[in-house]
Design an enzyme around this catalytic site. Sequence first.
Site, PDB file in Angstrom:
ATOM      1  N   TYR A 101       0.792  -1.194  -0.029  1.00 39.73           N
ATOM      2  CA  TYR A 101       0.014  -0.062   0.045  1.00 39.73           C
ATOM      3  C   TYR A 101       0.759   1.243  -0.082  1.00 39.73           C
ATOM      4  O   TYR A 101       2.005   1.240   0.655  1.00 39.73           O
ATOM      5  CB  TYR A 101      -0.828  -0.088   1.054  1.00 39.73           C
ATOM      6  CG  TYR A 101      -1.999  -0.805   1.139  1.00 39.73           C
ATOM      7  CD1 TYR A 101      -3.334  -0.443   0.583  1.00 39.73           C
ATOM      8  CD2 TYR A 101      -1.997  -2.082   1.450  1.00 39.73           C
ATOM      9  CE1 TYR A 101      -4.291  -1.366   0.452  1.00 39.73           C
ATOM     10  CE2 TYR A 101      -3.164  -3.034   1.672  1.00 39.73           C
ATOM     11  CZ  TYR A 101      -4.210  -2.732   0.970  1.00 39.73           C
ATOM     12  OH  TYR A 101      -5.339  -3.130   1.089  1.00 39.73           O
ATOM     13  N   TYR A 140      -0.486  -9.975   0.072  1.00 43.07           N
ATOM     14  CA  TYR A 140       0.466  -9.331   1.129  1.00 43.07           C
ATOM     15  C   TYR A 140       0.562  -9.981   2.261  1.00 43.07           C
ATOM     16  O   TYR A 140      -0.735 -10.516   2.875  1.00 43.07           O
ATOM     17  CB  TYR A 140       0.408  -7.921   1.019  1.00 43.07           C
ATOM     18  CG  TYR A 140      -0.903  -7.407   1.272  1.00 43.07           C
ATOM     19  CD1 TYR A 140      -1.466  -7.363   2.820  1.00 43.07           C
ATOM     20  CD2 TYR A 140      -1.810  -6.908   0.956  1.00 43.07           C
ATOM     21  CE1 TYR A 140      -2.597  -6.954   3.452  1.00 43.07           C
ATOM     22  CE2 TYR A 140      -3.261  -6.469   1.298  1.00 43.07           C
ATOM     23  CZ  TYR A 140      -3.610  -6.223   2.565  1.00 43.07           C
ATOM     24  OH  TYR A 140      -4.606  -5.903   2.875  1.00 43.07           O
ATOM     25  N   ARG A 150      -2.951 -12.278   2.834  1.00 41.00           N
ATOM     26  CA  ARG A 150      -4.210 -11.656   2.225  1.00 41.00           C
ATOM     27  C   ARG A 150      -4.480 -12.297   0.627  1.00 41.00           C
ATOM     28  O   ARG A 150      -3.650 -12.032   0.060  1.00 41.00           O
ATOM     29  CB  ARG A 150      -4.260 -10.417   2.304  1.00 41.00           C
ATOM     30  CG  ARG A 150      -4.705  -9.787   3.475  1.00 41.00           C
ATOM     31  CD  ARG A 150      -5.807  -9.996   4.428  1.00 41.00           C
ATOM     32  NE  ARG A 150      -6.874 -10.523   3.910  1.00 41.00           N
ATOM     33  CZ  ARG A 150      -8.051  -9.619   3.421  1.00 41.00           C
ATOM     34  NH1 ARG A 150      -7.811  -8.406   3.439  1.00 41.00           N
ATOM     35  NH2 ARG A 150      -8.976 -10.051   2.876  1.00 41.00           N
ATOM     36  N   HIS A 153      -7.178  -8.429  -3.295  1.00 41.53           N
ATOM     37  CA  HIS A 153      -8.477  -7.902  -2.982  1.00 41.53           C
ATOM     38  C   HIS A 153      -8.493  -6.348  -3.139  1.00 41.53           C
ATOM     39  O   HIS A 153      -7.539  -5.590  -3.109  1.00 41.53           O
ATOM     40  CB  HIS A 153      -8.960  -8.225  -1.675  1.00 41.53           C
ATOM     41  CG  HIS A 153      -8.196  -7.642  -0.683  1.00 41.53           C
ATOM     42  ND1 HIS A 153      -7.010  -8.097  -0.274  1.00 41.53           N
ATOM     43  CD2 HIS A 153      -8.179  -6.492   0.356  1.00 41.53           C
ATOM     44  CE1 HIS A 153      -6.424  -7.445   0.480  1.00 41.53           C
ATOM     45  NE2 HIS A 153      -6.927  -6.275   0.933  1.00 41.53           N
ATOM     46  N   HIS A 155     -10.561  -2.975  -1.694  1.00 38.96           N
ATOM     47  CA  HIS A 155     -11.554  -2.555  -0.752  1.00 38.96           C
ATOM     48  C   HIS A 155     -12.667  -1.589  -1.559  1.00 38.96           C
ATOM     49  O   HIS A 155     -12.040  -0.769  -2.108  1.00 38.96           O
ATOM     50  CB  HIS A 155     -10.859  -1.692   0.338  1.00 38.96           C
ATOM     51  CG  HIS A 155      -9.698  -2.476   1.122  1.00 38.96           C
ATOM     52  ND1 HIS A 155     -10.230  -3.190   2.285  1.00 38.96           N
ATOM     53  CD2 HIS A 155      -8.526  -2.843   0.932  1.00 38.96           C
ATOM     54  CE1 HIS A 155      -9.085  -3.908   2.724  1.00 38.96           C
ATOM     55  NE2 HIS A 155      -8.354  -3.539   1.920  1.00 38.96           N
TER      56      HIS A 155
HETATM   57 FE   LIG Z   1      -6.239  -4.818   2.247  1.00 40.20          FE
END
Ligand SMILES: [Fe+2]
Length: 230
Positions: A101, A140, A150, A153, A155
């Site tokens: 991110y 990640y 994870r 995806h 959000h």
């Molecule tokens: Fe996320």
Amino acid sequence: MRFDQTEPGVYPALIYPPYTSTHKRGPTHEPLRIRATAPVQTNIAASTCLILPHDNDLTAQGQGEPLGEKIVVTGRVLDEDGKPVRNSLVEVWQCNAAGRYWHKRDQHAAPLDPNFFGSGKMLTDDDGRYRFVTIKPGPYPWGNHAKAWRPAHIHFSLFGSVYAQRLVTQMYFPSDPLFDYDPIFQSIPDLAARHRLIARFSMDETVSDKMLGYYFDIVLRGRDATPMDL
Ligand SMILES: [Fe+2]
């Protein structure tokens, strides 16, 4: 509008032990019941002023092309009766193709992409449809447990047309091998509801040789509600 039509098992438990941080934020007291008053039922008017150029193209927000697989994601936002939710704000955020991110708290060992910041927003049209272009996010690690990774995806945050339709959720990609190991995905008890969070590949939405297309409808409340997924 009926606010209590969501089936049991669609929304995750507020405290789900395998998802460890829910212990810290989940309430331990019974909720207080209050009557739905004006703020719940008041229409939310979204303004086109909220939307800036390139907000619906996350690949066009830097000086050059970001790295990774360019994709287009589209679908409709519907209410519990299957009617389109028009002119409503849809916000999205995600990591880059390497699984990182654009945020100071994400320090895991994957490269940032100087041309990808990972956030966008758009309004639904008269058919309830939204559409945005992005880079397929990578998986990640997130430290919940040993080997906690994870599934890829995106959000989503949706305001709907009334406050009672507010939804924060995640969209996943088909056939991800991490589904069975992810406590966030697994926290939704109902299997069918869980699978409503998985986009489907769409050749119709695929754009020639430029990007693959994914289709993801979102239902705000009701029998076919898209689950909350935080
Ligand atoms: Fe996320």
